[in-house]
Motif scaffolding. Structure first.
Motif, PDB file in Angstrom:
ATOM      1  N   PRO A   1       0.822  -1.210   0.000  1.00  0.00           N
ATOM      2  CA  PRO A   1       0.000   0.000   0.000  1.00  0.00           C
ATOM      3  C   PRO A   1       0.859   1.264   0.000  1.00  0.00           C
ATOM      4  CG  PRO A   1      -0.710  -1.548   1.710  1.00  0.00           C
ATOM      5  CD  PRO A   1       0.605  -2.033   1.207  1.00  0.00           C
ATOM      6  N   SER A   2       0.277   2.345  -0.456  1.00  0.00           N
ATOM      7  CA  SER A   2       0.955   3.637  -0.400  1.00  0.00           C
ATOM      8  C   SER A   2       1.300   3.961   1.047  1.00  0.00           C
ATOM      9  CB  SER A   2       0.035   4.728  -0.969  1.00  0.00           C
ATOM     10  OG  SER A   2       0.624   5.998  -0.858  1.00  0.00           O
ATOM     11  N   GLY A   3       2.578   4.301   1.296  1.00  0.00           N
ATOM     12  CA  GLY A   3       3.020   4.621   2.644  1.00  0.00           C
ATOM     13  C   GLY A   3       3.625   3.455   3.391  1.00  0.00           C
ATOM     14  N   ALA A   4       3.606   2.254   2.780  1.00  0.00           N
ATOM     15  CA  ALA A   4       4.164   1.072   3.455  1.00  0.00           C
ATOM     16  C   ALA A   4       5.692   1.089   3.451  1.00  0.00           C
ATOM     17  CB  ALA A   4       3.649  -0.209   2.808  1.00  0.00           C
TER      18      ALA A   4
ATOM     19  N   VAL B   1      -0.403   3.086  12.192  1.00  0.00           N
ATOM     20  CA  VAL B   1       0.933   3.563  11.809  1.00  0.00           C
ATOM     21  C   VAL B   1       0.915   4.082  10.375  1.00  0.00           C
ATOM     22  CG1 VAL B   1       3.309   2.845  11.351  1.00  0.00           C
ATOM     23  CG2 VAL B   1       2.155   2.068  13.431  1.00  0.00           C
ATOM     24  N   LEU B   2       0.180   3.394   9.501  1.00  0.00           N
ATOM     25  CA  LEU B   2       0.094   3.840   8.107  1.00  0.00           C
ATOM     26  C   LEU B   2      -0.549   5.222   8.031  1.00  0.00           C
ATOM     27  CD1 LEU B   2       0.620   3.117   5.182  1.00  0.00           C
ATOM     28  CD2 LEU B   2      -1.662   2.088   5.075  1.00  0.00           C
ATOM     29  N   ARG B   3      -1.596   5.450   8.820  1.00  0.00           N
ATOM     30  CA  ARG B   3      -2.234   6.767   8.844  1.00  0.00           C
ATOM     31  C   ARG B   3      -1.228   7.827   9.290  1.00  0.00           C
ATOM     32  NH1 ARG B   3      -6.470   5.689  11.418  1.00  0.00           N
ATOM     33  NH2 ARG B   3      -8.155   6.154   9.945  1.00  0.00           N
ATOM     34  N   GLU B   4      -0.423   7.509  10.312  1.00  0.00           N
ATOM     35  CA  GLU B   4       0.578   8.462  10.797  1.00  0.00           C
ATOM     36  C   GLU B   4       1.616   8.768   9.722  1.00  0.00           C
ATOM     37  OE1 GLU B   4       2.095   6.483  14.225  1.00  0.00           O
ATOM     38  OE2 GLU B   4       0.377   7.001  15.504  1.00  0.00           O
ATOM     39  N   ARG B   5       2.016   7.739   8.979  1.00  0.00           N
ATOM     40  CA  ARG B   5       3.006   7.956   7.916  1.00  0.00           C
ATOM     41  C   ARG B   5       2.429   8.819   6.804  1.00  0.00           C
ATOM     42  NH1 ARG B   5       5.500   1.805   7.154  1.00  0.00           N
ATOM     43  NH2 ARG B   5       6.560   1.686   9.175  1.00  0.00           N
ATOM     44  N   LEU B   6       1.214   8.509   6.389  1.00  0.00           N
ATOM     45  CA  LEU B   6       0.587   9.270   5.309  1.00  0.00           C
ATOM     46  C   LEU B   6       0.340  10.716   5.729  1.00  0.00           C
ATOM     47  CD1 LEU B   6      -1.989   6.610   4.025  1.00  0.00           C
ATOM     48  CD2 LEU B   6       0.088   7.374   2.855  1.00  0.00           C
ATOM     49  N   THR B   7      -0.101  10.902   6.958  1.00  0.00           N
ATOM     50  CA  THR B   7      -0.340  12.250   7.467  1.00  0.00           C
ATOM     51  C   THR B   7       0.978  13.005   7.607  1.00  0.00           C
ATOM     52  OG1 THR B   7      -2.292  11.472   8.691  1.00  0.00           O
ATOM     53  CG2 THR B   7      -1.348  13.590   9.342  1.00  0.00           C
ATOM     54  N   GLY B   8       2.013  12.297   8.072  1.00  0.00           N
ATOM     55  CA  GLY B   8       3.315  12.915   8.287  1.00  0.00           C
ATOM     56  C   GLY B   8       3.980  13.391   7.018  1.00  0.00           C
ATOM     57  N   ARG B   9       3.624  12.778   5.870  1.00  0.00           N
ATOM     58  CA  ARG B   9       4.211  13.224   4.604  1.00  0.00           C
ATOM     59  C   ARG B   9       3.752  14.628   4.241  1.00  0.00           C
ATOM     60  NH1 ARG B   9       3.729   8.051   0.556  1.00  0.00           N
ATOM     61  NH2 ARG B   9       1.587   8.810   0.395  1.00  0.00           N
ATOM     62  N   GLY B  10       2.563  14.991   4.714  1.00  0.00           N
ATOM     63  CA  GLY B  10       2.061  16.336   4.489  1.00  0.00           C
ATOM     64  C   GLY B  10       1.711  16.650   3.053  1.00  0.00           C
ATOM     65  N   THR B  11       1.562  15.626   2.230  1.00  0.00           N
ATOM     66  CA  THR B  11       1.273  15.852   0.809  1.00  0.00           C
ATOM     67  C   THR B  11      -0.200  15.635   0.465  1.00  0.00           C
ATOM     68  OG1 THR B  11       1.874  13.542   0.327  1.00  0.00           O
ATOM     69  CG2 THR B  11       3.602  15.205   0.107  1.00  0.00           C
TER      70      THR B  11
ATOM     71  N   GLU C   1      -7.717   9.274   4.136  1.00  0.00           N
ATOM     72  CA  GLU C   1      -8.728   8.266   4.469  1.00  0.00           C
ATOM     73  C   GLU C   1      -9.016   7.358   3.280  1.00  0.00           C
ATOM     74  OE1 GLU C   1      -9.794   7.624   7.520  1.00  0.00           O
ATOM     75  OE2 GLU C   1      -8.392   9.205   8.086  1.00  0.00           O
ATOM     76  N   LYS C   2      -9.027   7.919   2.074  1.00  0.00           N
ATOM     77  CA  LYS C   2      -9.232   7.107   0.870  1.00  0.00           C
ATOM     78  C   LYS C   2      -8.066   6.140   0.669  1.00  0.00           C
ATOM     79  CE  LYS C   2     -12.093  10.436  -1.659  1.00  0.00           C
ATOM     80  NZ  LYS C   2     -12.175  11.357  -2.827  1.00  0.00           N
ATOM     81  N   ARG C   3      -6.853   6.604   0.932  1.00  0.00           N
ATOM     82  CA  ARG C   3      -5.680   5.737   0.803  1.00  0.00           C
ATOM     83  C   ARG C   3      -5.732   4.598   1.828  1.00  0.00           C
ATOM     84  NH1 ARG C   3      -1.797   7.496  -2.633  1.00  0.00           N
ATOM     85  NH2 ARG C   3      -1.705   9.721  -3.166  1.00  0.00           N
TER      86      ARG C   3
END
Length: 207
Positions: A17-20, A132-142, A149-151
């Motif tokens: 998944p994206s962010g893995a 953890v995946l949510r934290e990584r995706l949020t942390g990218r700030g993009t 949430e869709k990701r």
């Protein structure tokens, strides 16, 4: 060129998944094991600094469609207005030179490759948890919160396909995940081939 047992290189497909963290893992594995990275074909225009044959194979729409018709794409997909795919001939050329090839691709593309080349080895990169995946995706700030949430929803559906893969690696700690991925690749290099006679014949000839 193939080794004395009649084998060439192996194609390793890494998805997740994206962010893995599959991109970071692939970069480390490529450097550590001196592997070839598969180069994708695309119909989009090169960005500044991108080089044909190094970053992508940049082709016209007509040439891309011709490659599909001729069966020269292990997988392909349309992303917005552009097409992307993995050229079979470029991959086979490296495998016949006894080079292992690393292909970083999404899950659906990985399953297409498996259908085209059943002998390929599929490795699924998992996040430790959706939290953890949510934290990584949020942390990218993009991405905006709704995109995150869709990701996450897409990631859960992708994880449900893990049974189609050969191995999985949980990327809870990068060095450990890289080491485990490399261990899988090294073990596969020593797998007894399905056509075992060339291996046995080598030793019979030495008697």
């Amino acid at each position: 060129m193939r080794d004395s047992f009649g084998r060439g290189g192996k194609l390793f497909v890494v998805s997740g998944p994206s962010g893995a963290g599959k991109g970071t893992i692939c970069k480390r594995v490529k450097e550590d094991l001196h592997m070839d990275l598969s180069i994708s074909m695309t119909t989009r225009e090169p960005r500044p600094g991108e080089v044909h044959g190094k970053d992508y194979f940049f082709v016209s729409e007509e040439e891309f469609l011709r490659n599909i018709e001729e069966g020269n794409l292990l997988e392909h997909a349309q992303v917005y207005d552009h097409r992307y795919g993995t050229p079979r001939d470029a991959v086979m050329k490296r495998l016949d030179m006894k080079h292992n090839v690393l292909l970083e691709i999404d899950i659906q593309g990985g399953l297409q490759v498996k259908r085209s080349m059943p002998e390929s080895v599929l490795i699924f990169i998992l996040p430790p948890s959706l939290k953890v995946l949510r934290e990584r995706l949020t942390g990218r700030g993009t991405d905006a919160p709704d995109v995150v949430e869709k990701r996450l929803a897409k990631a859960l559906n992708e994880i449900k396909l893990i049974g189609e893969y050969d191995y999985y690696v949980v990327n809870d700690e990068l060095d450990r995940a890289v080491s485990l991925t490399e261990s899988i690749i090294r073990a596969e290099e020593s797998r007894v081939p399905s056509k075992i006679m060339p291996l046995i014949r080598k030793y019979e000839e030495e008697e």
